[in-house]
Motif scaffolding. Structure first.
Motif, short mmCIF file in Angstrom:
data_model
loop_
_atom_site.label_atom_id
_atom_site.label_comp_id
_atom_site.label_asym_id
_atom_site.label_seq_id
_atom_site.Cartn_x
_atom_site.Cartn_y
_atom_site.Cartn_z
N ASN A 98 0.61 -1.24 0.09
CA ASN A 98 -0.07 0.10 0.09
C ASN A 98 0.82 1.36 0.10
O ASN A 98 0.26 2.16 -0.26
CB ASN A 98 -0.95 -0.06 1.22
CG ASN A 98 -0.19 -0.13 2.33
OD1 ASN A 98 0.94 -0.36 2.62
ND2 ASN A 98 -0.92 -0.04 3.61
N GLU A 99 2.03 1.18 0.23
CA GLU A 99 3.03 2.46 0.30
C GLU A 99 3.68 2.34 -1.07
O GLU A 99 4.58 3.52 -1.14
CB GLU A 99 3.96 2.12 1.28
CG GLU A 99 3.53 2.21 2.86
CD GLU A 99 4.32 1.52 3.68
OE1 GLU A 99 5.79 1.48 3.44
OE2 GLU A 99 4.16 1.39 4.91
N GLY A 100 3.70 1.38 -2.16
CA GLY A 100 4.44 1.55 -3.25
C GLY A 100 5.25 0.33 -3.63
O GLY A 100 4.62 -0.81 -3.18
N LEU A 101 6.01 0.21 -4.42
CA LEU A 101 6.80 -1.01 -4.87
C LEU A 101 7.80 -1.36 -3.96
O LEU A 101 8.41 -0.48 -3.35
CB LEU A 101 7.43 -0.82 -6.20
CG LEU A 101 6.40 -0.64 -7.27
CD1 LEU A 101 7.55 -0.41 -8.65
CD2 LEU A 101 5.67 -2.05 -7.54
N VAL A 102 8.12 -2.76 -3.62
CA VAL A 102 9.16 -3.08 -2.82
C VAL A 102 9.97 -4.12 -3.69
O VAL A 102 9.30 -5.19 -4.25
CB VAL A 102 8.69 -3.75 -1.51
CG1 VAL A 102 9.69 -4.58 -0.75
CG2 VAL A 102 7.95 -2.74 -0.56
N ASN A 103 11.22 -3.86 -3.84
CA ASN A 103 11.86 -4.70 -4.84
C ASN A 103 13.13 -5.31 -3.83
O ASN A 103 13.48 -4.89 -2.71
CB ASN A 103 12.96 -3.91 -5.63
CG ASN A 103 12.26 -3.12 -6.65
OD1 ASN A 103 11.30 -3.73 -7.27
ND2 ASN A 103 12.47 -2.01 -6.60
N LEU A 104 12.91 -6.64 -3.85
CA LEU A 104 13.57 -7.79 -3.00
C LEU A 104 14.70 -8.20 -3.81
O LEU A 104 14.57 -8.91 -4.89
CB LEU A 104 12.82 -9.01 -2.41
CG LEU A 104 11.47 -8.50 -1.64
CD1 LEU A 104 10.70 -9.54 -1.00
CD2 LEU A 104 11.90 -7.67 -0.39
N PHE A 105 16.19 -8.03 -3.42
CA PHE A 105 17.04 -8.84 -4.20
C PHE A 105 17.63 -9.87 -3.21
O PHE A 105 17.96 -9.85 -2.16
CB PHE A 105 18.01 -7.74 -4.19
CG PHE A 105 17.55 -6.55 -5.02
CD1 PHE A 105 17.39 -6.22 -6.42
CD2 PHE A 105 17.29 -5.49 -4.27
CE1 PHE A 105 16.78 -5.29 -6.96
CE2 PHE A 105 16.53 -4.17 -5.01
CZ PHE A 105 16.60 -4.11 -6.13
N GLY A 106 18.15 -11.11 -3.79
CA GLY A 106 18.85 -12.18 -3.21
C GLY A 106 19.12 -13.38 -4.12
O GLY A 106 18.95 -13.12 -5.23
N THR A 107 19.31 -14.22 -3.39
CA THR A 107 19.42 -15.75 -3.95
C THR A 107 18.53 -16.55 -3.80
O THR A 107 17.92 -17.00 -2.80
CB THR A 107 20.92 -16.22 -3.56
OG1 THR A 107 21.68 -15.17 -3.56
CG2 THR A 107 21.11 -17.60 -4.13
N GLY A 167 19.32 -7.83 0.29
CA GLY A 167 18.70 -6.42 0.39
C GLY A 167 17.42 -6.21 -0.26
O GLY A 167 16.65 -7.08 -0.80
N TYR A 168 16.80 -4.81 -0.10
CA TYR A 168 15.58 -4.33 -0.52
C TYR A 168 15.68 -2.79 -0.85
O TYR A 168 16.68 -2.20 -0.25
CB TYR A 168 14.58 -4.92 0.48
CG TYR A 168 14.56 -3.92 1.70
CD1 TYR A 168 13.75 -2.72 1.65
CD2 TYR A 168 15.25 -4.25 2.84
CE1 TYR A 168 13.79 -1.89 2.71
CE2 TYR A 168 15.30 -3.61 3.83
CZ TYR A 168 14.57 -2.24 3.91
OH TYR A 168 14.79 -1.81 5.13
N GLU A 169 14.40 -2.52 -1.55
CA GLU A 169 14.29 -1.03 -1.98
C GLU A 169 13.15 -0.88 -1.62
O GLU A 169 12.43 -1.34 -2.53
CB GLU A 169 15.22 -0.90 -3.54
CG GLU A 169 14.95 0.30 -3.99
CD GLU A 169 15.39 0.52 -5.50
OE1 GLU A 169 16.14 1.01 -5.86
OE2 GLU A 169 14.68 -0.59 -6.35
N LYS A 170 12.37 0.28 -1.44
CA LYS A 170 11.43 0.66 -1.11
C LYS A 170 11.26 1.70 -2.45
O LYS A 170 11.94 2.88 -2.30
CB LYS A 170 10.70 1.10 0.06
CG LYS A 170 10.61 -0.07 1.00
CD LYS A 170 10.25 0.56 2.39
CE LYS A 170 9.97 -0.90 3.12
NZ LYS A 170 9.40 -0.31 4.68
N VAL A 171 10.21 1.90 -3.22
CA VAL A 171 10.03 3.00 -4.22
C VAL A 171 8.55 3.33 -3.83
O VAL A 171 7.42 2.62 -3.81
CB VAL A 171 10.28 2.65 -5.57
CG1 VAL A 171 9.78 3.55 -6.56
CG2 VAL A 171 11.37 1.88 -5.74
N SER A 172 8.37 4.68 -3.52
CA SER A 172 6.99 5.23 -2.99
C SER A 172 6.10 5.39 -4.12
O SER A 172 6.68 5.45 -5.54
CB SER A 172 7.27 6.62 -2.61
OG SER A 172 8.01 6.68 -1.69
#
Length: 89
Positions: A58-67, A83-88
């Motif tokens: 509900n806050e935007g996109l969430v990108n999860l990076f990993g194996t 790691g992760y990244e949140k994009v509003s």
């Protein structure tokens, strides 16, 4: 069975989605076709691949990076997040 379905069988992955408030229906494993088209993975029981998983909250996109560790013979998949990244929105 696709990778998303295999990951959703694990309680740890579901907990990770809940932590970021990501709904499973809004989850995309980027380049999933490329992972399966890799010819070197065909004769290997367990495969490790770097992945990018995109989810919507509900806050935007969430990108999860990993194996991603997966074994299609036993229908098991585990995501190890680095790691992760949140994009509003």
């Amino acid at each position: 069975m696709n990778l998303k379905e295999l990951l959703l069988k694990g309680q740890n992955f579901i907990s990770l989605l809940n932590e970021f408030r990501i709904d499973a229906k809004d989850l995309i494993i980027k380049d999933e076709e490329t992972i399966f088209s890799n010819q070197t993975n065909n004769n290997t029981e367990v495969v490790k691949e770097s992945v990018w998983i995109e989810g919507k909250s509900n806050e935007g996109l969430v990108n999860l990076f990993g194996t991603l560790h997966y074994n299609l013979l036993n229908k098991l998949a585990v995501f190890e997040m680095q790691g992760y990244e949140k994009v509003s929105a």
